[in-house]
Motif scaffolding. Structure first.
Motif, mmCIF file in Angstrom:
data_model
loop_
_atom_site.group_PDB
_atom_site.id
_atom_site.type_symbol
_atom_site.label_atom_id
_atom_site.label_comp_id
_atom_site.label_asym_id
_atom_site.label_seq_id
_atom_site.Cartn_x
_atom_site.Cartn_y
_atom_site.Cartn_z
ATOM 1 N N ALA A 45 17.430 -77.728 -3.346
ATOM 2 C CA ALA A 45 18.085 -76.757 -2.442
ATOM 3 C C ALA A 45 17.480 -75.369 -2.613
ATOM 4 O O ALA A 45 17.218 -74.665 -1.631
ATOM 5 N N ILE A 46 17.222 -74.982 -3.867
ATOM 6 C CA ILE A 46 16.647 -73.654 -4.124
ATOM 7 C C ILE A 46 15.259 -73.555 -3.504
ATOM 8 O O ILE A 46 14.939 -72.604 -2.795
ATOM 9 N N LEU A 55 15.501 -73.288 0.280
ATOM 10 C CA LEU A 55 15.926 -71.960 0.721
ATOM 11 C C LEU A 55 14.816 -70.935 0.553
ATOM 12 O O LEU A 55 14.561 -70.119 1.437
ATOM 13 N N ILE A 56 14.110 -71.002 -0.609
ATOM 14 C CA ILE A 56 12.994 -70.068 -0.827
ATOM 15 C C ILE A 56 11.942 -70.298 0.253
ATOM 16 O O ILE A 56 11.413 -69.356 0.851
ATOM 17 N N ILE A 81 12.270 -71.510 3.317
ATOM 18 C CA ILE A 81 12.693 -70.978 4.631
ATOM 19 C C ILE A 81 12.548 -69.463 4.649
ATOM 20 O O ILE A 81 11.994 -68.879 5.571
ATOM 21 N N PHE A 82 12.996 -68.815 3.581
ATOM 22 C CA PHE A 82 12.970 -67.348 3.534
ATOM 23 C C PHE A 82 11.536 -66.820 3.620
ATOM 24 O O PHE A 82 11.222 -65.955 4.416
ATOM 25 N N THR A 139 8.814 -68.374 4.678
ATOM 26 C CA THR A 139 8.186 -68.698 5.960
ATOM 27 C C THR A 139 8.616 -67.728 7.037
ATOM 28 O O THR A 139 7.804 -67.213 7.820
ATOM 29 N N VAL A 140 9.921 -67.465 7.068
ATOM 30 C CA VAL A 140 10.457 -66.594 8.112
ATOM 31 C C VAL A 140 9.937 -65.173 7.955
ATOM 32 O O VAL A 140 9.505 -64.541 8.921
ATOM 33 N N ILE A 141 9.927 -64.670 6.713
ATOM 34 C CA ILE A 141 9.434 -63.309 6.464
ATOM 35 C C ILE A 141 7.975 -63.197 6.890
ATOM 36 O O ILE A 141 7.551 -62.232 7.512
ATOM 37 N N ALA A 186 6.379 -65.116 9.029
ATOM 38 C CA ALA A 186 6.183 -65.325 10.469
ATOM 39 C C ALA A 186 6.517 -64.096 11.294
ATOM 40 O O ALA A 186 5.985 -63.891 12.377
ATOM 41 N N CYS A 187 7.419 -63.301 10.762
ATOM 42 C CA CYS A 187 7.881 -62.161 11.548
ATOM 43 C C CYS A 187 7.140 -60.891 11.157
ATOM 44 O O CYS A 187 6.713 -60.745 10.034
ATOM 45 N N SER A 188 7.002 -60.037 12.080
ATOM 46 C CA SER A 188 6.378 -58.758 11.740
ATOM 47 C C SER A 188 7.202 -57.626 12.289
ATOM 48 O O SER A 188 7.859 -57.760 13.309
ATOM 49 N N ALA A 189 7.190 -56.522 11.595
ATOM 50 C CA ALA A 189 8.003 -55.388 12.018
ATOM 51 C C ALA A 189 7.419 -54.730 13.246
ATOM 52 O O ALA A 189 6.227 -54.757 13.478
ATOM 53 N N ASN A 190 8.332 -54.183 14.005
ATOM 54 C CA ASN A 190 7.876 -53.511 15.203
ATOM 55 C C ASN A 190 8.622 -52.198 15.338
ATOM 56 O O ASN A 190 9.711 -52.148 15.850
#
Lengths: 285, 433
Positions: B5-6, B9-10, B12-13, B15-17, B19-23
Motif C-alpha cells: 500500500a505504501i 501510494l508513493i 501514485i504521488f 507519478t502525478v507530481i 506528470a503535472c507542471s506548474a503554470n
C-alpha cells in the motif's frame, strides 16, 4: 466432555468470524469516502455523478490530475507546505519534549500551577488571541512570510503535546536519570541521550499529529499570507473549490488526492508507533 | 500488504507530481498613460474562478489609467475571509480598498470612509451612472455611503423545454405567480426512485425566496422584530414543504445524491433557479442534452416579481494613506465602461452603460438565451436576506426551512419552535451595536 469442548470451540470460531464480518463492514463504511475520491479522480466528467455510483471508472483518465494541477501553482504550494510542515514539526517535537521533560522531572513550588496554566491555554478560543497575535507578527514584519506558521512551534509546541509527552516521561523510571547523573551526565544530556530515545513512540505520535495539522491547516495561512507565491496547499485547494464548486468534482478529487497522499504515506509508515504512543499515554498519570 | 500500500501510494504521488507542471501567470504589466495620482495602493479582495480573474483584469485597466500608482493586490479564498479581515482591520493593514457586500457585518462600523464627499467633489450623478437596483444597501440610514457597487447577480428560473413538452405544458411566462409555479412543478414531475424527474431542484437560494413569495418578510426593516409567524411568510415556507411532500422537489436523501446543478443539467429536474454567476457553467454542463430557456421568477400577490440579489463592491479603508488613489480605484472598478464590459462576462456590472448595452446584448454562452431579463430582474430584487450581521439569525431561519422541507413539519409548527430563538438572535444584533 469432548462434545462440550468441540461446541465451545465452534462457538468461539463463530464469534471471531462475526467480529471480522462486523469490523469489515465498519471498515468499508469508513474507507468508502476515500475510495470514492480515488475513483472519481480518475473519471471523466460525465461519469462523476452517475447513479448508482461506479467505483471502477469506465473511462480511465489522468487529465483531471494534469488540468487540476495546472489550474494554479500547486507545485509551489506543495513546496511551501513541505517547508512549513517540516520545520513546524521539528519545532513542535523538540520544544514540546523539552518543556514536558521539565514538567516531568523538575519539581518546584510552582510546577503544579505552571502546568495547570499550560493546560488552561487549551481552553482559550483562538478568536481571543487572533488579533494580538496578528499585531505581534505585523510588528515583527513577518506578515506574508512563512515565519508565523513555523516559528511559534519552536516555543512550547502546544499544550496537548506537552501533556502527552510529560505522561510518557513519567513512565520512565527515575533510576535511569540517577544512573546517568552518577556517570557524570548533566540534565540536558539525560534529556537528549537517555530519555528522548526512550520515548520514540510518543515523539512519532506528536510528530504525526503535527504533520497532519500543519499540512491541512487553512486558517493560519489564510490569516498571515497574502501573496500567491507564499500560499500553501490548503489555500490552493480552497481557491479551487471557490472557482469550480461541485461542477468539476473529478478535478477537485484529483487535486485533493495528491494533497492527501503524503499524509497517508506517513500514517502508514508510523501507524504502529502512533497507536503505541496513544495507548501508552494512559499507563501512568 | 502494508508495504504494498505504501509503495502504491508513493508511486501514485510521484507519478502525478511528475506528470503535472506548474503554470503561474506572471505576465508583466506595462502601463502607459498620464494619471496624476501616484503612490502605493493595496487592494484586498476574495473569490475564485472567472469572477476573480475579472477583478484582476479590472485592476490592470486601473493600472493603465493611473500608471503612477503602484498597486499591491491581495486576493484570497472567500471561506472565513471575515476572520482575516477582522484581524487586518484591527491591525490597520487591511489595504486601502476592501471588497465588501452591502450585507457584510463590517459595514456600519468605524472602518470605512464616507464616500459622499468624493462623489460630490467629482460631481457624479450615480442614478444616471449605476445600473438600477445594483446600489441598494451601501448607504446607511444616516446617509453615510460606505461603498460603491461593482457587480451584482440575481436569479432567473431556467426550465427544461423537453420536460415541459413531454408533460404537454406551455412554457412559463414572466407574469406567472407562485401558485402557477407550484402547480407547474407538480405537473412536470414524473417517474420513481432514481429515475424520478423533479419539478424544481432543491436549490440553496429557494430558502431566501420563501418568506417573500406571498408578500411576507422574515423580519422587519430595521431587523428589530422577526416576522416568521406572519401568515404570508408561513404560506411561502409551506409552498416548498408541499412541493417536497408531493415529490415535486427532491427530499433530503435525493438532494444529497448529486449536486443540484448536475441534476438539472442531467435532465432530472424541470426547473432550476439560475444565478448570473453560474449561467455559463450550467450552459456548458447542459451542452446539447436538451432545449432550455429562462423566465423571470414568479410574481407575489401584489404583482411584483420576487427576486434575490447578491451585490459586491468596494469600500475605502479609513486608515488608508493614499485616499486619492483609493477613490480613483473604487471609481474605476465601479463606473468605468471598459471595466463594466469586462465584468459583463461573469456578472451584472454596476456601470449602467455596460449593463444596458454590453451585458444586455449578451447571450448565455453557447445558447441563444438573452441576458437582458437579468438586468430587468435586478430592479426590484431583494438583497440576500441572511448575510452579514443577520447571519446568526439566518442560521435559525435555515433550521426552520429544514424543519419544513426535510423533517416534514408544517410551516406553522416550525415557526412555533423557532420564532422566540430568532427574536433573541435579532435582539442580540441590536445589543451588540
Amino acid at each position: 466432555m469432548e462434545a462440550y469442548y468441540k461446541s465451545k470451540k465452534n462457538s468461539g470460531r463463530i464469534k471471531v468470524s462475526l467480529s471480522y464480518v462486523i469490523l469489515t463492514i465498519i471498515a468499508v463504511v469508513f474507507i468508502f469516502p476515500f475510495i470514492w475520491m480515488l475513483s472519481t479522480a480518475f473519471k471523466i466528467p460525465s461519469e462523476a455523478y452517475t447513479l448508482p455510483p461506479k467505483i471502477i471508472p469506465e473511462t480511465f483518465t489522468w487529465d483531471n490530475f494534469i488540468q487540476g494541477w495546472q489550474y494554479a501553482d500547486f507545485t509551489r504550494y506543495t513546496w511551501n507546505t513541505l517547508i512549513v510542515t517540516g520545520l513546524a514539526t521539528i519545532g513542535t517535537v523538540l520544544s514540546a519534549s523539552f518543556v514536558a521533560y521539565g514538567f516531568a522531572r523538575f519539581k518546584s513550588r510552582y510546577s503544579g500551577l505552571l502546568f495547570t496554566l499550560v493546560l488552561a491555554t487549551m481552553m482559550l478560543p483562538s478568536q481571543v488571541t487572533l488579533v494580538p497575535t496578528y499585531l505581534l507578527f505585523t510588528k515583527l514584519g513577518w506578515l506574508d512570510t512563512l515565519m508565523p506558521l513555523i516559528v511559534p512551534s519552536f516555543f512550547g509546541g502546544g499544550a496537548f503535546n506537552i501533556f502527552l509527552l510529560r505522561q510518557f516521561f513519567k513512565t520512565i523510571p527515575k533510576d535511569l536519570d540517577e544512573a546517568a547523573y552518577i556517570d557524570g551526565a548533566n540534565a540536558f544530556q539525560i534529556y537528549y541521550k537517555i530519555l528522548l530515545p526512550a520515548i520514540k513512540p510518543a515523539l512519532i505520535t506528536v510528530g504525526l499529529m503535527s504533520i497532519t495539522f500543519h499540512w491541512n491547516d487553512y486558517m493560519s495561512p489564510l490569516i498571515y499570507l497574502n501573496s500567491d507565491q507564499n500560499f500553501t496547499l490548503a489555500i490552493g485547494l480552497q481557491f479551487f473549490q471557490n472557482s469550480f464548486g461541485s461542477s468539476q468534482i473529478q478535478m477537485l478529487m484529483a487535486v485533493s488526492l495528491i494533497t492527501v497522499i503524503p499524509v497517508l504515506i506517513l500514517f502508514f509508515i508510523g501507524q504502529r508507533y502512533f497507536i503505541q504512543g496513544i495507548t501508552m499515554t494512559g499507563i501512568k498519570g | 500488504m502494508r508495504k504494498f500500500a505504501i509503495i502504491l501510494l508513493i508511486g501514485i504521488f510521484v507519478t502525478v507530481i511528475t506528470a503535472c507542471s506548474a503554470n503561474s501567470d506572471q505576465a508583466a504589466e506595462n502601463s502607459s498613460g498620464n494619471g496624476e495620482i501616484s503612490g502605493d495602493l493595496t487592494v484586498f479582495g476574495w473569490g475564485g474562478g472567472e469572477e476573480l480573474q475579472s477583478r484582476k483584469e479590472a485592476t490592470k485597466i486601473f493600472k493603465k489609467l493611473y500608471p503612477k500608482v503602484k498597486v499591491h493586490e491581495v486576493w484570497l479564498p472567500a471561506d472565513n475571509i471575515d476572520v482575516k479581515l477582522d484581524a487586518a482591520l484591527a491591525a490597520g493593514n487591511a489595504g486601502d480598498v476592501i471588497m465588501i457586500s452591502p450585507d457584510w457585518k463590517g459595514l456600519r462600523s468605524k472602518w470605512f470612509e464616507d464616500l459622499n464627499p468624493y462623489i460630490e467633489k467629482d460631481q457624479l450623478d450615480l442614478e444616471a451612472l449605476l445600473t438600477q437596483g445594483v446600489d441598494g444597501g451601501y448607504v446607511d440610514a444616516d446617509g453615510k455611503r460606505e461603498g460603491m457597487p461593482t457587480t451584482a447577480s440575481d436569479f432567473m428560473i431556467a426550465y427544461n423545454k423537453d420536460i415541459f413538452d413531454k408533460a404537454g405544458l406551455p412554457y412559463p411566462t414572466n407574469d406567472w405567480t407562485w401558485d402557477d409555479f407550484s402547480a407547474t412543478a407538480k405537473q412536470v414531475s414524473s417517474g420513481e426512485g432514481a429515475n424520478r424527474v423533479y419539478g424544481i431542484v432543491s436549490h440553496w437560494i429557494l430558502q431566501s425566496f420563501a418568506p417573500f413569495i406571498y408578500g411576507g418578510m422574515p423580519y422587519n426593516e430595521d431587523w428589530s422584530k422577526q416576522t416568521l409567524d406572519d401568515p404570508n411568510t408561513l404560506k411561502g415556507y409551506q409552498l416548498f414543504g408541499d412541493l417536497v411532500n408531493a415529490k415535486a422537489m427532491p427530499d433530503d436523501a435525493a438532494a444529497k445524491s448529486m449536486p443540484m446543478d448536475q441534476m438539472f443539467a442531467a435532465g432530472r429536474a424541470a426547473m432550476y433557479p439560475l444565478g448570473v454567476f453560474e449561467a455559463s457553467t450550467i450552459a456548458k454542463n447542459i451542452g446539447s442534452n436538451f432545449q432550455w430557456g429562462i423566465v423571470m421568477p414568479p410574481k407575489d400577490p401584489s404583482g411584483k416579481t420576487v427576486n434575490i440579489k447578491f451585490q459586491t463592491g468596494f469600500a475605502m479603508n479609513k486608515d488608508s494613506k493614499n485616499k486619492e488613489a483609493a477613490w480613483a480605484y473604487i471609481k474605476t472598478v465601479s463606473l468605468n465602461k471598459e471595466v463594466g464590459d469586462l465584468y459583463s462576462k461573469v456578472n451584472l456590472p454596476a456601470a449602467k452603460e455596460s449593463a444596458e448595452s454590453t451585458f444586455a446584448n449578451l447571450k448565455i454562452e453557447g445558447t441563444d438565451i438573452s441576458m437582458v431579463d437579468f438586468v430587468t430582474g435586478l430592479q426590484d430584487a431583494i438583497t440576500f436576506p441572511w448575510g452579514g450581521s443577520i447571519a446568526k439569525a439566518g442560521d435559525l431561519y435555515e433550521q426552520t426551512w429544514q424543519q419544513v422541507t426535510v423533517q416534514g413539519k408544517t410551516a406553522e409548527e416550525a415557526a412555533k419552535a423557532y420564532t422566540s430563538q430568532i427574536q433573541s438572535a435579532l435582539d442580540s444584533i441590536h445589543q451588540s451595536k
